[in-house]
Each structure stands twice: as structure tokens, then as C-alpha cells.
Design a protein around this motif. Structure first.
Motif, PDB file in Angstrom:
ATOM      1  N   LEU A   1       3.814   1.516   3.560  1.00  0.00           N
ATOM      2  CA  LEU A   1       3.572   2.877   3.053  1.00  0.00           C
ATOM      3  C   LEU A   1       2.924   2.854   1.675  1.00  0.00           C
ATOM      4  O   LEU A   1       1.970   3.586   1.404  1.00  0.00           O
ATOM      5  N   GLU A   2       3.435   2.003   0.806  1.00  0.00           N
ATOM      6  CA  GLU A   2       2.881   1.912  -0.552  1.00  0.00           C
ATOM      7  C   GLU A   2       1.438   1.426  -0.511  1.00  0.00           C
ATOM      8  O   GLU A   2       0.575   1.958  -1.228  1.00  0.00           O
ATOM      9  N   ASN A   3       1.169   0.434   0.315  1.00  0.00           N
ATOM     10  CA  ASN A   3      -0.201  -0.065   0.427  1.00  0.00           C
ATOM     11  C   ASN A   3      -1.140   1.012   0.971  1.00  0.00           C
ATOM     12  O   ASN A   3      -2.292   1.113   0.553  1.00  0.00           O
ATOM     13  N   GLY A   4      -0.640   1.817   1.893  1.00  0.00           N
ATOM     14  CA  GLY A   4      -1.456   2.898   2.431  1.00  0.00           C
ATOM     15  C   GLY A   4      -1.811   3.930   1.383  1.00  0.00           C
ATOM     16  O   GLY A   4      -2.943   4.426   1.335  1.00  0.00           O
ATOM     17  N   ILE A   5      -0.855   4.274   0.526  1.00  0.00           N
ATOM     18  CA  ILE A   5      -1.110   5.229  -0.556  1.00  0.00           C
ATOM     19  C   ILE A   5      -2.181   4.689  -1.492  1.00  0.00           C
ATOM     20  O   ILE A   5      -3.095   5.411  -1.924  1.00  0.00           O
ATOM     21  N   LEU A   6      -2.082   3.411  -1.827  1.00  0.00           N
ATOM     22  CA  LEU A   6      -3.077   2.804  -2.720  1.00  0.00           C
ATOM     23  C   LEU A   6      -4.471   2.865  -2.101  1.00  0.00           C
ATOM     24  O   LEU A   6      -5.450   3.194  -2.764  1.00  0.00           O
ATOM     25  N   ARG A   7      -4.576   2.556  -0.801  1.00  0.00           N
ATOM     26  CA  ARG A   7      -5.879   2.592  -0.137  1.00  0.00           C
ATOM     27  C   ARG A   7      -6.415   4.018  -0.064  1.00  0.00           C
ATOM     28  O   ARG A   7      -7.625   4.244  -0.143  1.00  0.00           O
ATOM     29  N   SER A   8      -5.531   4.967   0.088  1.00  0.00           N
ATOM     30  CA  SER A   8      -5.959   6.353   0.292  1.00  0.00           C
ATOM     31  C   SER A   8      -6.702   6.934  -0.902  1.00  0.00           C
ATOM     32  O   SER A   8      -7.486   7.876  -0.755  1.00  0.00           O
ATOM     33  N   ARG A   9      -6.470   6.390  -2.075  1.00  0.00           N
ATOM     34  CA  ARG A   9      -7.089   6.945  -3.277  1.00  0.00           C
ATOM     35  C   ARG A   9      -8.615   6.855  -3.225  1.00  0.00           C
ATOM     36  O   ARG A   9      -9.320   7.676  -3.810  1.00  0.00           O
ATOM     37  N   ALA A  10      -9.127   5.861  -2.522  1.00  0.00           N
ATOM     38  CA  ALA A  10     -10.575   5.655  -2.463  1.00  0.00           C
ATOM     39  C   ALA A  10     -11.265   6.537  -1.432  1.00  0.00           C
ATOM     40  O   ALA A  10     -12.498   6.531  -1.337  1.00  0.00           O
ATOM     41  N   VAL A  11     -10.495   7.297  -0.651  1.00  0.00           N
ATOM     42  CA  VAL A  11     -11.068   8.142   0.391  1.00  0.00           C
ATOM     43  C   VAL A  11     -11.378   9.518  -0.191  1.00  0.00           C
ATOM     44  O   VAL A  11     -10.541  10.131  -0.855  1.00  0.00           O
TER      45      VAL A  11
ATOM     46  N   SER B   1     -15.448  12.443  10.398  1.00  0.00           N
ATOM     47  CA  SER B   1     -16.541  11.473  10.426  1.00  0.00           C
ATOM     48  C   SER B   1     -16.714  10.806   9.070  1.00  0.00           C
ATOM     49  O   SER B   1     -16.764  11.478   8.041  1.00  0.00           O
ATOM     50  N   GLY B   2     -16.840   9.482   9.085  1.00  0.00           N
ATOM     51  CA  GLY B   2     -16.992   8.724   7.849  1.00  0.00           C
ATOM     52  C   GLY B   2     -15.691   8.167   7.310  1.00  0.00           C
ATOM     53  O   GLY B   2     -15.682   7.449   6.307  1.00  0.00           O
ATOM     54  N   SER B   3     -14.585   8.467   7.970  1.00  0.00           N
ATOM     55  CA  SER B   3     -13.274   7.993   7.510  1.00  0.00           C
ATOM     56  C   SER B   3     -13.104   6.505   7.769  1.00  0.00           C
ATOM     57  O   SER B   3     -13.577   5.989   8.784  1.00  0.00           O
ATOM     58  N   PRO B   4     -12.378   5.808   6.889  1.00  0.00           N
ATOM     59  CA  PRO B   4     -12.079   4.404   7.147  1.00  0.00           C
ATOM     60  C   PRO B   4     -10.998   4.262   8.212  1.00  0.00           C
ATOM     61  O   PRO B   4     -10.007   4.991   8.203  1.00  0.00           O
ATOM     62  N   VAL B   5     -11.206   3.328   9.124  1.00  0.00           N
ATOM     63  CA  VAL B   5     -10.230   3.014  10.169  1.00  0.00           C
ATOM     64  C   VAL B   5      -9.581   1.687   9.778  1.00  0.00           C
ATOM     65  O   VAL B   5     -10.260   0.672   9.645  1.00  0.00           O
ATOM     66  N   PHE B   6      -8.269   1.692   9.587  1.00  0.00           N
ATOM     67  CA  PHE B   6      -7.542   0.520   9.106  1.00  0.00           C
ATOM     68  C   PHE B   6      -6.714  -0.119  10.217  1.00  0.00           C
ATOM     69  O   PHE B   6      -6.244   0.568  11.130  1.00  0.00           O
ATOM     70  N   ASN B   7      -6.469  -1.423  10.078  1.00  0.00           N
ATOM     71  CA  ASN B   7      -5.472  -2.065  10.925  1.00  0.00           C
ATOM     72  C   ASN B   7      -4.114  -2.005  10.229  1.00  0.00           C
ATOM     73  O   ASN B   7      -3.970  -1.361   9.184  1.00  0.00           O
ATOM     74  N   SER B   8      -3.124  -2.670  10.789  1.00  0.00           N
ATOM     75  CA  SER B   8      -1.777  -2.596  10.208  1.00  0.00           C
ATOM     76  C   SER B   8      -1.622  -3.390   8.920  1.00  0.00           C
ATOM     77  O   SER B   8      -0.585  -3.321   8.260  1.00  0.00           O
ATOM     78  N   GLU B   9      -2.653  -4.152   8.546  1.00  0.00           N
ATOM     79  CA  GLU B   9      -2.656  -4.862   7.264  1.00  0.00           C
ATOM     80  C   GLU B   9      -3.444  -4.087   6.217  1.00  0.00           C
ATOM     81  O   GLU B   9      -3.651  -4.564   5.109  1.00  0.00           O
ATOM     82  N   TRP B  10      -3.904  -2.897   6.596  1.00  0.00           N
ATOM     83  CA  TRP B  10      -4.718  -2.034   5.738  1.00  0.00           C
ATOM     84  C   TRP B  10      -6.088  -2.644   5.415  1.00  0.00           C
ATOM     85  O   TRP B  10      -6.685  -2.359   4.391  1.00  0.00           O
ATOM     86  N   ASP B  11      -6.576  -3.491   6.308  1.00  0.00           N
ATOM     87  CA  ASP B  11      -7.963  -3.924   6.241  1.00  0.00           C
ATOM     88  C   ASP B  11      -8.813  -2.901   6.999  1.00  0.00           C
ATOM     89  O   ASP B  11      -8.385  -2.393   8.042  1.00  0.00           O
ATOM     90  N   ILE B  12     -10.011  -2.613   6.502  1.00  0.00           N
ATOM     91  CA  ILE B  12     -10.904  -1.721   7.237  1.00  0.00           C
ATOM     92  C   ILE B  12     -11.495  -2.468   8.430  1.00  0.00           C
ATOM     93  O   ILE B  12     -12.072  -3.537   8.273  1.00  0.00           O
TER      94      ILE B  12
END
Length: 343
Positions: free
Chosen positions: A125-135, A288-299
């Protein structure tokens, strides 16, 4: 009936709000429609299609929207449906026109019914929040209305500058740059209050990298940042990564231009090739244009198109209504490297 863009968007909205059959009939009656004229078979998307067709035939689309608004009074999609000026939520190309969709298999349906362990560490969850800031949200002024999409800040190599990526079909012409804003932090905090968002314009003097819808459907450009404010939102680091059938994916998006959301439940890969990743998940126009992540939060992909289930496919569980496709990040990385070398 001519199936208009407004009705198409309403069909998506209503099926998203009420994905179960139970309860739809009360809105039909509230709008003054006759339930016996509605086909209540199939998915929620199919039922709402029948409801909207009947409502349009009888001039009662606004009555139907008003009936649903009584229970969802702040829904921006429904509110905009009553306005003369519409937001174009349906920028994405039709899935069946841009790809070859591989049907859902029986083993995928078994995974959908949770016959696998889906537990994750709490750090997920924490890693997801961090990644979300760039969207960020892409907002393009179009006359009296807006077209909307999603995108994200990224970096490929340590020496690269931070750039922004979205779909070619969302934004690909420099002539539209002055009409475009990229908005970050357009979201709610944990108390349900709006955060302070910040918008940026596009640097027209920096290179624009584009690949057509039929190829990689990607557009890459640089944002103006004279005060070095973009660093607050970080960036997503791109690297080549594998993705397989029955893997899970998560999409951080601005569906329909709404505040930032995440599609976290029931997201499963149904097929992948070197070019595309296909998956079942919840998206809407504007995703459209959204990043699709795996469970490791890699795009693993950039989302670019979606559609309803086909009639000849196995019947999905009631909560699944969308088939989607993203362009794999691996060929995009090769494209960026090749184009950057020629600049």
C-alpha cells in the motif's frame, strides 16, 4: 436509435455505479419507463444499454439520470450528463478496431473466483501511494468543453530528464499544447478532503516523441517547471519487465477526469504479447494513458483501450464487465532509446 457519445458514456457510468442486476428496475420505474420493455438478461452493461435505449426512444434520458442522481447526488458524470456542454470521456480507440482480443480462458475464470492466494505485504500500500504521486490528469480545452486523459512522469536512465507519457490518441499535436494542462495531486486525502492540486504546461521547445495508435500509441513530452516544483511528485522508473497470463495488475488513473483513483480489485491478465497486455479490470474514458503496474509496482504497460465483453466469450462473474488493453512498456523503452539517440 443513434447511439450517441453521451449515451455511450452514460452506459459506462451507470454500469460502474450499479454493476449488479438487483436495483436497476427501481430507477426504470422512477424515470417513468415500463420495466416490461427492458431486457433484464446479460451483464449490467447489457441491461443499462437496454434501459438507455428505451429511455432515449421515449425522451426520458434526463429523467433517468435525475432518478439515479437522487442516490448519487455528487457524481460528476451524472451531473455533466444534464448539462448542455459535455466532457468527452471517451477518448480511447475502440478495442476491437485496434487489436486482436484473445478470449478469456476457463483457467482465468478459476483465478477470478479467488482460487489463488492474493495476500500481499502491507508495504504494498505504501509503495502504491508513492508511485501514485507521479500520475497526473491530462486536461485539453476543446471549445466550450474539455477532453480528458491520464499520464505519468517517468525516467528511463539515471542520466535522463524527467518526462511525461500519455497516449498518442490523447495528445499528439503540438498545436494543442497551449490548450493543455497536466494536473497533479488532483485527489482526496484520507479525510475525504480535496488536496491542493498543481497544474503544469507543456514545454513546446523540447522534443515530442510520438508513435501512432496502430503502433505503440504513445506520446512523450517535457513539462515547463521553472520553479523546480515537479520534484514533489517524483517519477516512475521504467525498466523492462515480463508479464504473464493470470498475473494481477493495478491501474492508477483519472477516469473521466475525476480525482485520482486506483483499480485494485479483480484485475487479471488474460493475454500478453511483445506489443500488448490484455486484462480484465475497471476503467473508463479518461483512463487512457494510465500506468499499468504489476504486484511489485513495476510498470508493465500504458493503458490505451477498453471495451465490453463479447457475446461469444465465457460468461464472467457479475462484477466483471470490462476487457482492456495496454501497450507493453518493453517496446516503448526501445522506442524511447532509439528516438532519443536521433535527437
Amino acid at each position: 436509435m443513434a447511439w450517441s457519445k453521451k449515451l455511450t458514456q452514460l452506459n459506462d457510468i451507470l454500469a460502474d455505479l450499479m454493476p449488479h442486476h438487483i436495483g436497476i428496475e427501481k430507477y426504470v420505474r422512477a424515470a417513468g419507463l415500463r420495466p416490461q420493455m427492458i431486457v433484464f438478461n446479460g451483464s449490467a452493461m447489457d441491461i443499462w444499454n437496454s434501459v438507455l435505449s428505451e429511455a432515449d426512444k421515449n425522451g426520458k434520458v434526463n429523467d433517468l439520470v435525475s432518478a439515479v442522481l437522487a442516490h448519487y447526488p455528487e457524481n460528476p458524470y451524472l451531473l455533466s450528463a444534464l448539462e448542455a456542454t459535455e466532457v468527452d470521456y471517451t477518448l480511447s480507440p475502440k478495442l476491437d478496431e485496434v487489436t486482436d482480443w484473445k478470449k478469456v480462458d476457463q483457467d482465468t475464470l478459476e483465478v477470478l473466483t479467488s482460487r489463488v492466494n492474493t495476500m500481499l505485504p502491507i508495504s504494498f500500500l505504501e509503495n502504491g501511494i508513492l508511485r501514485s504521486r507521479a500520475v497526473g490528469k491530462v486536461e485539453i480545452k476543446h471549445g466550450l468543453s474539455f477532453e480528458v486523459g491520464s499520464g505519468f512522469l517517468f525516467k528511463l536512465h539515471k542520466t535522463d530528464a524527467v518526462r511525461f507519457m500519455t497516449n498518442f490518441h490523447v495528445l499528439s499535436e503540438k498545436s494543442r499544447f497551449p490548450l493543455t494542462r497536466i494536473i497533479f495531486n488532483f485527489e482526496l486525502d484520507c479525510s475525504g478532503n480535496s488536496k491542493a492540486s498543481k497544474s503544469f504546461t507543456i514545454d513546446e521547445n523540447k522534443p515530442l516523441l510520438i508513435s501512432k495508435v496502430s503502433e505503440l500509441d504513445v506520446s512523450i513530452f517535457t513539462l515547463n517547471d521553472p520553479d523546480d516544483e515537479l520534484k514533489e511528485y517524483g517519477y516512475l522508473h521504467l525498466k523492462k519487465v515480463g508479464i504473464d497470463k493470470n498475473d494481477f495488475v493495478n491501474i492508477i488513473q483519472h477516469p473521466g477526469g475525476q480525482m485520482k483513483q486506483i483499480s485494485l480489485y479483480h484485475n487479471i491478465v488474460t493475454h500478453s504479447t511483445e506489443r500488448v497486455v490484455q486484462y480484465l479490470t475497471d476503467t473508463m474514458g479518461g483512463s487512457s494513458g494510465s500506468p499499468v503496474f504489476n504486484s511489485e509496482w513495476d510498470i508493465v504497460a500504458i493503458h490505451h483501450s477498453g471495451g465490453n465483453s463479447r457475446l461469444d466469450e465465457p460468461k464472467l462473474p457479475a462484477t466483471y464487465k470490462m476487457r482492456n488493453e495496454g501497450i507493453s512498456i518493453n517496446p516503448i523503452i526501445d522506442f524511447i532509446d532509439k528516438q532519443s539517440q536521433s535527437i
